[in-house]
Motif scaffolding. Structure first.
Motif, PDB file in Angstrom:
ATOM      1  N   SER A 171       0.799  -1.230   0.016  1.00  0.00           N
ATOM      2  CA  SER A 171       0.003  -0.027   0.004  1.00  0.00           C
ATOM      3  C   SER A 171       1.026   1.243  -0.025  1.00  0.00           C
ATOM      4  O   SER A 171       0.604   2.362  -0.587  1.00  0.00           O
ATOM      5  N   SER A 174       1.704   2.000  -3.421  1.00  0.00           N
ATOM      6  CA  SER A 174       0.588   2.028  -4.697  1.00  0.00           C
ATOM      7  C   SER A 174       0.207   3.309  -4.799  1.00  0.00           C
ATOM      8  O   SER A 174       0.057   4.129  -3.949  1.00  0.00           O
ATOM      9  N   SER A 176      -2.554   3.650  -6.113  1.00  0.00           N
ATOM     10  CA  SER A 176      -4.316   3.415  -6.075  1.00  0.00           C
ATOM     11  C   SER A 176      -4.926   3.076  -5.032  1.00  0.00           C
ATOM     12  O   SER A 176      -6.088   2.630  -4.878  1.00  0.00           O
ATOM     13  N   GLU A 177      -4.291   2.900  -3.543  1.00  0.00           N
ATOM     14  CA  GLU A 177      -4.934   2.303  -2.682  1.00  0.00           C
ATOM     15  C   GLU A 177      -4.170   2.551  -1.352  1.00  0.00           C
ATOM     16  O   GLU A 177      -2.670   2.533  -1.321  1.00  0.00           O
ATOM     17  N   ASP A 178      -4.868   2.959  -0.537  1.00  0.00           N
ATOM     18  CA  ASP A 178      -4.050   3.019   0.958  1.00  0.00           C
ATOM     19  C   ASP A 178      -4.578   1.979   1.992  1.00  0.00           C
ATOM     20  O   ASP A 178      -5.404   1.039   1.578  1.00  0.00           O
ATOM     21  N   LYS A 221     -14.567  -5.160   0.855  1.00  0.00           N
ATOM     22  CA  LYS A 221     -13.607  -5.953   0.615  1.00  0.00           C
ATOM     23  C   LYS A 221     -13.789  -7.185   0.457  1.00  0.00           C
ATOM     24  O   LYS A 221     -12.824  -7.791   0.152  1.00  0.00           O
ATOM     25  N   ASP A 304      -7.791   6.395   0.059  1.00  0.00           N
ATOM     26  CA  ASP A 304      -8.699   5.505  -0.634  1.00  0.00           C
ATOM     27  C   ASP A 304      -8.121   3.870  -0.114  1.00  0.00           C
ATOM     28  O   ASP A 304      -7.885   3.197  -0.791  1.00  0.00           O
ATOM     29  N   GLY A 307      -9.789   1.106  -1.780  1.00  0.00           N
ATOM     30  CA  GLY A 307      -9.334   0.614  -3.239  1.00  0.00           C
ATOM     31  C   GLY A 307      -9.928   0.883  -4.393  1.00  0.00           C
ATOM     32  O   GLY A 307     -10.112   0.260  -5.314  1.00  0.00           O
ATOM     33  N   MET A 310      -8.038   0.973  -7.735  1.00  0.00           N
ATOM     34  CA  MET A 310      -7.839  -0.449  -8.365  1.00  0.00           C
ATOM     35  C   MET A 310      -8.899  -0.606  -9.351  1.00  0.00           C
ATOM     36  O   MET A 310      -8.598  -1.283 -10.521  1.00  0.00           O
ATOM     37  N   LYS A 325      -4.682   9.853  -6.597  1.00  0.00           N
ATOM     38  CA  LYS A 325      -5.100  10.264  -5.020  1.00  0.00           C
ATOM     39  C   LYS A 325      -5.168  11.702  -4.929  1.00  0.00           C
ATOM     40  O   LYS A 325      -6.016  12.289  -4.194  1.00  0.00           O
ATOM     41  N   TYR A 329      -9.140  11.087  -7.395  1.00  0.00           N
ATOM     42  CA  TYR A 329      -9.952  10.802  -6.301  1.00  0.00           C
ATOM     43  C   TYR A 329     -10.983  11.644  -5.491  1.00  0.00           C
ATOM     44  O   TYR A 329     -11.903  11.283  -5.193  1.00  0.00           O
TER      45      TYR A 329
END
Length: 367
Positions: A171, A174, A176-178, A221, A304, A307, A310, A325, A329
């Motif tokens: 993460s 990444s 695109s994802e936290d 998720k 985010d 996700g 993604m 982000k 986003y």
């Protein structure tokens, strides 16, 4: 040189090579094997490292040092210890909330680069007294370990988030994802009390989710096994199955995401006479509202953790992905719709049909 002597020398040489692998073997009785490492802010130094080492009787030994770096603090613990410290069995990394608010990139990078720490280890944030939580013990119970609270085969429920070291590292790197990290403190009669989930933006804590919001996060998720939801007027349902479908699209320069969540639920508690249709309606309205409010709260934090990026990743250029982000986003429009199917009525009808058929057969045989 005879063939017999040559064969003897070859066998001896091979045995010597094999024996060299045992020269660095360490006696397990001369090792400390910590299963939990706590990282907090020191009184006089940047970091305070606390290691928990269980023994066969169920008791836990605590080793504690401060230093300017994590590796130096561990070295100081090794220096004062009468046994060697091996971190190969480390299962749980606990981070003080103050450290998490300042950034955990250095800590996660250390855990990944250390040769003796498993990247499968779990990560959690301590929301409360760091020292009290790390030194807290309950009655010796050898069969219970601190990491059991995060095991899906033991104490874990969907009201608790879960993240491993390798997932945290992924993460951090990444676009695109936290990450979302479970939060806990010392319990009264139990080892831990869960406080919810820490919402991270890149490597810093920016907000929290309570236990109910954490359940919705896990459900989004796909982690819902054992999840129980309370509905109005003393009604509770158990999630039996969930199907989630996303429809990601663009409206000009604005990303749109429509999510449909179909839940099959079992009624575990309900007032007598309350129809299933009413339970379905109440639960649908309640969850749709809660899901959208939770998603809105997360977007407002600029994190985010759901996700969403993604889902749009296949449509993003490399430049758009890097800006996800910060630019795209915040413009996201998201709508979540929940559909409910109560299974109790189906099971009831099946049972009635089977009993009726059996009754007719018995009556026919009696005639």
């Amino acid at each position: 040189m005879s063939l017999r002597v040559l064969n003897t020398l070859i066998v001896a040489a091979l045995m010597g090579i094999l024996l060299t692998g045992c020269w660095d073997t360490k006696d397990i009785n001369k090792q400390y094997l910590p299963v939990v490492m706590g990282v907090g802010k020191g009184d006089t130094e940047k970091y305070r490292i606390i290691l928990q080492i269980p023994d066969a009787s169920g008791k836990t030994q605590i080793l504690d040092k401060e230093a300017k770096s994590i590796s130096k603090a561990i070295d100081l613990i090794r220096t004062d210890s009468e046994k060697s410290i091996e971190l190969v069995h480390l299962r749980l990394l606990l981070i003080d909330k103050q450290i998490a608010s300042q950034g955990i990139e250095n800590l996660i990078n250390f855990a990944v680069r250390a040769n003796d720490i498993s990247i499968k280890g779990l990560v959690a944030v301590i929301d409360g007294s760091f020292e009290k939580t790390m030194y807290h013990q309950i009655s010796p119970t050898p069969e219970i370990s601190s990491y059991d609270y995060f095991s899906e085969d033991a104490g874990w429920t969907p009201n608790q988030s879960i993240v491993r070291i390798w997932e945290a590292y992924q993460s951090l790197n990444s676009y695109s994802e936290d990450m979302a990290i479970p939060m806990l403190k010392n319990g009264e009669r139990t080892l831990f009390t869960f406080k919810g989930t820490a919402i991270m933006r890149e490597d810093r804590l920016v907000g929290t989710l309570n236990n109910e919001e954490t359940l919705l996060f896990n459900l989004f998720k796909g982690k819902y096994t054992g999840g129980t939801i309370e509905v109005a007027q003393n009604t509770s349902v158990l999630i039996d199955n969930a199907k989630i479908r996303h429809n990601a699209s663009w409206n000009g320069n604005r990303p749109l995401l429509q999510t449909e969540i179909k839940l099959n639920v079992l009624i575990t508690e309900s007032p007598e006479g309350k129809p299933n249709s009413r339970i379905e309606k109440e639960l649908r309205e309640q969850l749709s509202g809660q899901f959208n409010e939770t998603a809105k709260k997360i977007r407002a934090l600029g994190s985010d953790v759901l996700g969403v990026g993604m889902l749009f990743r296949p449509e993003l250029s490399e430049k758009q992905l890097k800006d996800w982000k910060s630019k795209w986003y915040p413009k996201l429009e998201q709508e979540i719709d929940v559909k409910i199917n109560v299974l109790n009525e189906i099971y009831f009808k099946e049972n009635v049909t089977e009993q009726g058929e059996r009754g007719r057969m018995l009556k026919k045989e009696a005639e």
